[in-house]
Scaffold this active site. Structure first.
Site, mmCIF file in Angstrom:
data_model
loop_
_atom_site.group_PDB
_atom_site.id
_atom_site.type_symbol
_atom_site.label_atom_id
_atom_site.label_comp_id
_atom_site.label_asym_id
_atom_site.label_seq_id
_atom_site.Cartn_x
_atom_site.Cartn_y
_atom_site.Cartn_z
ATOM 1 N N GLU A 44 8.152 -6.879 41.427
ATOM 2 C CA GLU A 44 8.637 -7.867 40.450
ATOM 3 C C GLU A 44 7.525 -8.266 39.482
ATOM 4 O O GLU A 44 7.771 -8.604 38.337
ATOM 5 C CB GLU A 44 9.122 -9.146 41.169
ATOM 6 C CG GLU A 44 10.609 -9.158 41.479
ATOM 7 C CD GLU A 44 11.030 -8.044 42.407
ATOM 8 O OE1 GLU A 44 10.317 -7.822 43.404
ATOM 9 O OE2 GLU A 44 12.055 -7.393 42.139
ATOM 10 N N ARG B 115 -17.524 20.675 48.886
ATOM 11 C CA ARG B 115 -17.195 22.092 49.139
ATOM 12 C C ARG B 115 -17.263 22.900 47.843
ATOM 13 O O ARG B 115 -17.816 24.009 47.806
ATOM 14 C CB ARG B 115 -15.789 22.165 49.745
ATOM 15 C CG ARG B 115 -15.214 23.562 49.885
ATOM 16 C CD ARG B 115 -13.792 23.464 50.422
ATOM 17 N NE ARG B 115 -13.153 24.760 50.549
ATOM 18 C CZ ARG B 115 -12.469 25.356 49.576
ATOM 19 N NH1 ARG B 115 -12.362 24.775 48.387
ATOM 20 N NH2 ARG B 115 -11.906 26.528 49.784
ATOM 21 N N GLU C 247 -7.328 -6.802 44.124
ATOM 22 C CA GLU C 247 -8.261 -7.709 44.826
ATOM 23 C C GLU C 247 -9.173 -8.464 43.858
ATOM 24 O O GLU C 247 -9.657 -9.552 44.173
ATOM 25 C CB GLU C 247 -9.097 -6.941 45.860
ATOM 26 C CG GLU C 247 -10.060 -5.945 45.264
ATOM 27 C CD GLU C 247 -11.012 -5.340 46.292
ATOM 28 O OE1 GLU C 247 -11.296 -4.144 46.186
ATOM 29 O OE2 GLU C 247 -11.462 -6.068 47.185
ATOM 30 N N THR D 16 -14.283 7.714 43.264
ATOM 31 C CA THR D 16 -13.984 6.332 43.661
ATOM 32 C C THR D 16 -12.481 6.134 43.585
ATOM 33 O O THR D 16 -11.839 6.623 42.650
ATOM 34 C CB THR D 16 -14.683 5.292 42.752
ATOM 35 O OG1 THR D 16 -14.046 4.006 42.946
ATOM 36 C CG2 THR D 16 -14.584 5.621 41.278
ATOM 37 N N ARG E 257 -24.380 2.189 50.615
ATOM 38 C CA ARG E 257 -24.769 1.443 49.420
ATOM 39 C C ARG E 257 -26.216 1.026 49.692
ATOM 40 O O ARG E 257 -26.470 0.263 50.624
ATOM 41 C CB ARG E 257 -23.881 0.219 49.219
ATOM 42 C CG ARG E 257 -22.387 0.552 49.063
ATOM 43 C CD ARG E 257 -21.606 -0.668 48.615
ATOM 44 N NE ARG E 257 -20.178 -0.528 48.812
ATOM 45 C CZ ARG E 257 -19.330 0.026 47.933
ATOM 46 N NH1 ARG E 257 -19.791 0.535 46.816
ATOM 47 N NH2 ARG E 257 -18.039 0.085 48.180
ATOM 48 N N ARG F 292 8.477 -3.596 52.004
ATOM 49 C CA ARG F 292 9.742 -3.917 51.334
ATOM 50 C C ARG F 292 10.887 -3.958 52.359
ATOM 51 O O ARG F 292 11.763 -4.830 52.289
ATOM 52 C CB ARG F 292 10.035 -2.874 50.249
ATOM 53 C CG ARG F 292 11.321 -3.122 49.506
ATOM 54 C CD ARG F 292 11.571 -2.012 48.503
ATOM 55 N NE ARG F 292 10.810 -2.194 47.282
ATOM 56 C CZ ARG F 292 11.105 -3.094 46.336
ATOM 57 N NH1 ARG F 292 12.124 -3.907 46.496
ATOM 58 N NH2 ARG F 292 10.387 -3.173 45.250
ATOM 59 N N ASP G 74 -11.076 3.528 42.757
ATOM 60 C CA ASP G 74 -10.742 2.503 41.759
ATOM 61 C C ASP G 74 -10.328 3.057 40.397
ATOM 62 O O ASP G 74 -9.732 2.338 39.599
ATOM 63 C CB ASP G 74 -11.938 1.560 41.555
ATOM 64 C CG ASP G 74 -12.143 0.632 42.734
ATOM 65 O OD1 ASP G 74 -11.320 0.646 43.665
ATOM 66 O OD2 ASP G 74 -13.146 -0.114 42.724
ATOM 67 N N ASP H 23 -12.071 3.502 37.848
ATOM 68 C CA ASP H 23 -12.566 2.575 36.828
ATOM 69 C C ASP H 23 -13.750 3.123 36.031
ATOM 70 O O ASP H 23 -14.558 2.361 35.516
ATOM 71 C CB ASP H 23 -12.954 1.240 37.490
ATOM 72 C CG ASP H 23 -14.021 1.409 38.558
ATOM 73 O OD1 ASP H 23 -14.317 2.565 38.951
ATOM 74 O OD2 ASP H 23 -14.568 0.395 39.027
ATOM 75 N N GLY I 262 -19.309 6.296 42.335
ATOM 76 C CA GLY I 262 -18.806 5.446 41.258
ATOM 77 C C GLY I 262 -19.938 4.913 40.397
ATOM 78 O O GLY I 262 -21.046 5.475 40.388
ATOM 79 N N ASP I 263 -19.691 3.822 39.701
ATOM 80 C CA ASP I 263 -20.668 3.371 38.699
ATOM 81 C C ASP I 263 -21.999 2.938 39.307
ATOM 82 O O ASP I 263 -23.055 3.184 38.728
ATOM 83 C CB ASP I 263 -20.066 2.289 37.790
ATOM 84 C CG ASP I 263 -19.734 1.002 38.523
ATOM 85 O OD1 ASP I 263 -19.545 1.060 39.745
ATOM 86 O OD2 ASP I 263 -19.667 -0.054 37.873
ATOM 87 N N GLY I 264 -21.975 2.318 40.490
ATOM 88 C CA GLY I 264 -23.226 1.927 41.138
ATOM 89 C C GLY I 264 -24.088 3.165 41.418
ATOM 90 O O GLY I 264 -25.305 3.171 41.197
ATOM 91 N N GLY J 140 -18.697 3.591 47.919
ATOM 92 C CA GLY J 140 -17.481 3.659 48.739
ATOM 93 C C GLY J 140 -16.959 5.090 48.825
ATOM 94 O O GLY J 140 -16.899 5.785 47.820
ATOM 95 N N ARG K 236 -11.860 -3.863 42.702
ATOM 96 C CA ARG K 236 -12.738 -5.029 42.542
ATOM 97 C C ARG K 236 -12.728 -5.562 41.109
ATOM 98 O O ARG K 236 -12.657 -6.735 40.870
ATOM 99 C CB ARG K 236 -14.151 -4.603 42.907
ATOM 100 C CG ARG K 236 -14.859 -5.564 43.765
ATOM 101 C CD ARG K 236 -16.254 -5.141 44.037
ATOM 102 N NE ARG K 236 -16.414 -3.689 44.133
ATOM 103 C CZ ARG K 236 -17.370 -3.110 44.827
ATOM 104 N NH1 ARG K 236 -18.215 -3.849 45.498
ATOM 105 N NH2 ARG K 236 -17.494 -1.800 44.852
HETATM 106 O O1 F6P Z 1 -15.264 0.853 44.949
HETATM 107 C C1 F6P Z 1 -14.299 1.186 45.860
HETATM 108 C C2 F6P Z 1 -13.912 0.006 46.709
HETATM 109 O O2 F6P Z 1 -13.001 0.448 47.685
HETATM 110 C C3 F6P Z 1 -13.349 -1.205 45.963
HETATM 111 O O3 F6P Z 1 -12.000 -1.063 45.613
HETATM 112 C C4 F6P Z 1 -13.615 -2.311 46.943
HETATM 113 O O4 F6P Z 1 -13.693 -3.529 46.288
HETATM 114 C C5 F6P Z 1 -14.923 -1.918 47.540
HETATM 115 O O5 F6P Z 1 -15.039 -0.519 47.395
HETATM 116 C C6 F6P Z 1 -15.106 -2.311 48.978
HETATM 117 O O6 F6P Z 1 -16.395 -1.967 49.371
HETATM 118 P P1 F6P Z 1 -16.937 -1.991 50.868
HETATM 119 O O7 F6P Z 1 -16.420 -0.785 51.553
HETATM 120 O O8 F6P Z 1 -18.416 -1.952 50.716
HETATM 121 O O9 F6P Z 1 -16.427 -3.230 51.497
#
Ligand code: F6P
Length: 335
Positions: free
Chosen positions: A202, A35, A237, A140, A86, A169, A142, A144, A116-118, A25, A186
């Site tokens: 809240e 750069r 999500e 990323t 991907r 809001r 995320d 994460d 990211g990790d992938g 992503g 994710r």
């Molecule tokens: O890993 C980043 C991310 O934006 C996640 O937060 C999300 O679940 C995922 O990529 C969405 O991936 P795609 O763009 O392949 O739908």
């Protein structure tokens, strides 16, 4: 204080040419990282090969030389000028062998992977199977990845989501409704937690928690009892059932008019905020120096202000916890 003059970095590994790609992503700040790689390499008299479309492009041989002027006017741009993907083919030994062949043909001494990790899995296997030095740069939204305080793109994504929450809001308060807002993440609740605190929510539901969805009903009932006519609930999500599940439970359990807003990919776009540009600049520079130092199979990260190196496999095997303190703070302030 006198300004430190840039000095050339030692190059014991004898690196002459590095390659760079973005994968998975996209995240705001990836261009700033590309750069930084190109400009650092140029400063050190190294050449840079840009790989288009991530590992997908690498196994198809989509390589081009990149010079310092090719990355002009990109630091402020979202997305990635190198494009990203991907790749399922990269998960096969044949795909990786094909990529390794192209890197050898192009005389590349090391590959920098921004993702990211992938993406780091892909880089790790390339190194293991073909001995090509690889360095990961955490990119990323995320946040994460274990081994860095923050990942490139995270700060911007939080700002984007927060802007949306503020707007929702306004309308939510006007109609005295409950708004359940889903943010990306994710497997991780970092964005959700930051947005919940900064957006005055809240309640927040994140995948790291086993809080049942029925808690949302109690929260909204309590809010009503406290005199609050509307509520903002943030859901990552990755929380089972997502925002819709939470909203359905609230509507059924309280009868309150409830609306769902899924922010989605808007969180991945836009001009990177300064923190992401600075992080990307520092990590892009550090990635080139890591290769020159002879490092490989590690991610460069920022830890309490300094540069740190984490074995790639640890970035996904070890878990970066959400801030429990922030979680507590979100709860305290929603009184
Ligand atoms: O890993 C980043 C991310 O934006 C996640 O937060 C999300 O679940 C995922 O990529 C969405 O991936 P795609 O763009 O392949 O739908």
């Amino acid at each position: 204080m006198t300004e430190p003059t840039p000095i050339h970095h030692p190059n014991p590994a004898g690196v002459k040419r590095v390659a760079v790609l973005t994968s998975g992503g996209d995240a705001p700040g990836m261009n700033a990282a590309i750069r930084a790689v190109v400009r650092t390499a140029t400063f050190e008299s190294l050449e840079v090969v840009g790989v288009r479309r991530g590992f997908s492009g690498l196994h198809r041989g989509e390589l081009n030389l990149l010079g310092p002027r090719d990355v002009a006017n990109t630091i402020q741009r979202g997305g990635t000028i190198l494009l990203t993907a991907r790749s399922s083919t990269w998960r096969t030994p044949e795909g990786r062998a094909s990529g390794a062949k192209y890197l050898r043909e192009w005389g590349v001494d090391g590959l920098i992977v921004i993702g990211g990790d992938g993406s780091f899995h892909g880089a790790h296997y390339l190194q293991q199977e073909h001995g090509i030095p690889v360095i990961g740069v955490p990119g990323t939204i995320d946040n994460d990845l274990y081994g860095t305080d923050h990942t490139i793109g995270y700060f911007t994504a939080v700002e984007t989501a927060l802007d949306a929450v503020d707007k929702l809001r306004d309308t939510g308060a006007s109609h005295e409704r409950v708004f359940v807002i889903e943010v990306m993440g994710r497997h991780a609740g970092h964005i959700a937690l930051d947005v919940a605190v900064a957006g005055g929510a809240e309640e927040v539901f994140i995948p790291e928690d086993d809080k049942p969805v029925t808690d949302a009903v109690e929260i909204v009932k309590e809010s009503l009892a406290k005199g609050k006519r509307g509520s903002i609930i943030i859901v990552a999500e990755g929380y089972p059932g997502g925002a819709q599940g939470v909203a359905d439970a609230i509507q059924a359990g309280t009868g309150m008019e409830t609306r769902v807003s899924i922010l989605g990919h808007i969180q991945r776009g836009g001009s990177p905020v300064s923190s992401d540009r600075i992080l990307a600049s520092r990590l892009g520079e550090a990635a080139v120096y890591a290769l020159m130092d002879g490092r490989s199979d590690v991610m460069v990260g920022r830890d309490s202000g300094g540069i740190c190196y984490t074995p790639l496999h640890e970035t996904w095997e070890r878990r970066k916890d959400v801030s429990r303190d922030l979680y507590r703070c979100a709860k305290t302030l929603s009184v």
